[in-house]
Design a protein around this motif. Structure first.
Motif, PDB file in Angstrom:
ATOM      1  N   SER A  73       0.774  -1.337  -0.077  1.00 26.28           N
ATOM      2  CA  SER A  73       0.048   0.174  -0.158  1.00 26.28           C
ATOM      3  C   SER A  73       0.935   1.162   0.076  1.00 26.28           C
ATOM      4  CB  SER A  73      -0.982   0.113   1.173  1.00 26.28           C
ATOM      5  OG  SER A  73      -1.594   1.095   1.293  1.00 26.28           O
ATOM      6  N   VAL A  74       1.742   1.106   0.748  1.00 32.00           N
ATOM      7  CA  VAL A  74       2.790   2.459   0.911  1.00 32.00           C
ATOM      8  C   VAL A  74       3.324   2.816  -0.569  1.00 32.00           C
ATOM      9  CG1 VAL A  74       4.979   3.247   1.997  1.00 32.00           C
ATOM     10  CG2 VAL A  74       3.149   2.046   3.186  1.00 32.00           C
ATOM     11  N   VAL A  90       7.723  16.960   0.256  1.00 31.53           N
ATOM     12  CA  VAL A  90       7.186  17.112   1.751  1.00 31.53           C
ATOM     13  C   VAL A  90       6.455  15.782   2.034  1.00 31.53           C
ATOM     14  CG1 VAL A  90       6.177  18.278   3.558  1.00 31.53           C
ATOM     15  CG2 VAL A  90       7.436  19.440   1.883  1.00 31.53           C
ATOM     16  N   LEU A  91       6.897  15.255   3.275  1.00 36.07           N
ATOM     17  CA  LEU A  91       6.138  13.944   3.876  1.00 36.07           C
ATOM     18  C   LEU A  91       5.761  14.356   5.263  1.00 36.07           C
ATOM     19  CD1 LEU A  91       5.190  11.245   4.178  1.00 36.07           C
ATOM     20  CD2 LEU A  91       7.483  10.449   5.058  1.00 36.07           C
ATOM     21  N   VAL A  92       4.485  14.406   5.399  1.00 37.18           N
ATOM     22  CA  VAL A  92       3.863  14.403   6.939  1.00 37.18           C
ATOM     23  C   VAL A  92       3.513  13.231   7.522  1.00 37.18           C
ATOM     24  CG1 VAL A  92       2.384  15.611   8.380  1.00 37.18           C
ATOM     25  CG2 VAL A  92       3.224  16.804   6.360  1.00 37.18           C
ATOM     26  N   ILE A 120       6.974   1.697  13.154  1.00 31.93           N
ATOM     27  CA  ILE A 120       7.286   1.059  11.974  1.00 31.93           C
ATOM     28  C   ILE A 120       6.734   1.798  10.799  1.00 31.93           C
ATOM     29  CG2 ILE A 120       7.271  -1.069  10.826  1.00 31.93           C
ATOM     30  CD1 ILE A 120       7.697  -2.568  13.595  1.00 31.93           C
ATOM     31  N   GLY A 121       5.428   2.095  10.836  1.00 26.10           N
ATOM     32  CA  GLY A 121       4.697   2.513   9.624  1.00 26.10           C
ATOM     33  C   GLY A 121       5.191   3.839   9.452  1.00 26.10           C
ATOM     34  N   ALA A 126       8.536   6.710   5.466  1.00 24.13           N
ATOM     35  CA  ALA A 126       9.531   7.731   5.115  1.00 24.13           C
ATOM     36  C   ALA A 126      10.658   7.022   4.253  1.00 24.13           C
ATOM     37  CB  ALA A 126      10.172   8.066   6.442  1.00 24.13           C
ATOM     38  N   GLY A 127      10.910   5.777   4.219  1.00 24.37           N
ATOM     39  CA  GLY A 127      11.775   5.091   3.576  1.00 24.37           C
ATOM     40  C   GLY A 127      11.608   4.930   2.122  1.00 24.37           C
ATOM     41  N   ALA A 128      10.144   4.993   1.879  1.00 21.32           N
ATOM     42  CA  ALA A 128       9.678   4.956   0.612  1.00 21.32           C
ATOM     43  C   ALA A 128       9.794   6.375  -0.018  1.00 21.32           C
ATOM     44  CB  ALA A 128       8.281   4.763   0.516  1.00 21.32           C
ATOM     45  N   VAL A 129       9.995   7.408   0.608  1.00 29.17           N
ATOM     46  CA  VAL A 129      10.200   8.866  -0.289  1.00 29.17           C
ATOM     47  C   VAL A 129      11.595   9.314  -0.210  1.00 29.17           C
ATOM     48  CG1 VAL A 129       7.653   9.340   0.138  1.00 29.17           C
ATOM     49  CG2 VAL A 129       9.441  10.119   1.948  1.00 29.17           C
TER      50      VAL A 129
END
Length: 284
Positions: A73-74, A90-92, A120-121, A126-129
């Protein structure tokens, strides 16, 4: 010559947990400040309602299904956001809910669910962007923490442990990303009036409130509004290159003493008036 290239005019933002509360308010606030916004949450239909509102007000937004506990999903959320809005600047990271219960009484599975969502979520999204941000040498990772991470509170041990671990993770990001152009920040809300946690049964919330008063953690009954946090998060995102907000904590301002006195006087007068009406007496 400036030390840093200025931030681009167009900065697509992904808000994780945007269907309600702080996330929803943040998405609306960012859009009002010119950020194209992807609203990500499991309740994508709620996000779409906000998207319609943002577009009606002249903003740019899309609704994207996002479950931060699901790697697929991420990945799909980030791909759709990038495809429709452009590279995520930007990630929030604010997805999650809380669970009230003493550590000795909740199950390990309930404890783990808080860690999965809040720690973990947040790491997963964060790891994806992050790879794209590192490649462009700019970007903002903004995590929604909690004052419970800074000052633990009874009946919120699982939530508090997950948020405290989030602080450690963000601190490591700040050290490890130094010199990359990617900024990591954490914003800690104090007590905020949202649906998070307050939909739980009274038998869980009542004892918690009593113990918070006992430990001096419920000094007054005023709450922050989601919009208060949205303004703070937007301020972090808009900070010009050359500096960044490492940590920010917001607390609700206590009611003015004079206001409380007037409120109490009004309550006393109403009570006295009601008693007089019941007895047929007049008050001076």
């Amino acid at each position: 010559m400036p030390r840093f290239e200025p931030l681009p005019d167009r900065r697509p933002a992904l808000v994780a947990g945007a269907s309600s509360g702080i996330g929803a308010a943040t998405a609306v606030e960012l859009a009002a400040h010119g950020f194209p916004v992807a609203l990500g949450a499991r309740r994508v239909e709620k996000c779409q309602e906000l998207v319609d509102q943002i577009r009606a007000d002249g903003g740019e937004a899309i609704a994207v299904h996002l479950d931060v506990t699901d790697p697929d999903s991420v990945k799909a959320c980030v791909e759709q956001t990038t495809s429709e809005l452009g590279d995520i600047e930007v990630l929030v990271a604010g997805a999650g809910d809380t669970y009230f219960g003493k550590l000795a009484e909740i199950s390990t599975e309930q404890f783990e669910s808080q860690v999965q969502i809040h720690l973990i979520g947040a790491n997963r999204v964060a790891g994806a962007v992050l790879p794209g941000m590192l490649e462009r040498q700019r970007g903002d990772l903004i995590f929604v923490g909690s004052d419970v991470a800074l000052r633990q509170r009874p009946h919120m041990g699982a939530y508090g442990a997950a948020k405290a671990a989030l602080v450690a993770m963000v601190t490591n990001y700040q050290m490890e990303l130094e010199g990359t152009g990617v900024r990591a920040s954490i914003v800690h809300p104090g007590p905020t009036k949202t649906s998070m946690g307050w939909s739980l049964p009274a038998e869980l919330i009542g004892p918690a409130l009593e113990d918070w008063a006992k430990w001096g953690q419920a000094r007054h009954d005023y709450f922050l509004r989601a919009a208060d946090l949205a303004r703070a998060i937007t301020f972090v995102a808009e900070t010009p290159r050359g500096g960044f907000i490492a940590n920010m904590e917001l607390q609700p301002e206590a009611p003015l003493a004079a206001t409380k006195d007037r409120q109490q006087l009004k309550v006393d007068e109403e009570a006295l008036s009601g008693a007089s009406e019941a007895t047929g007496e007049e008050t001076a």
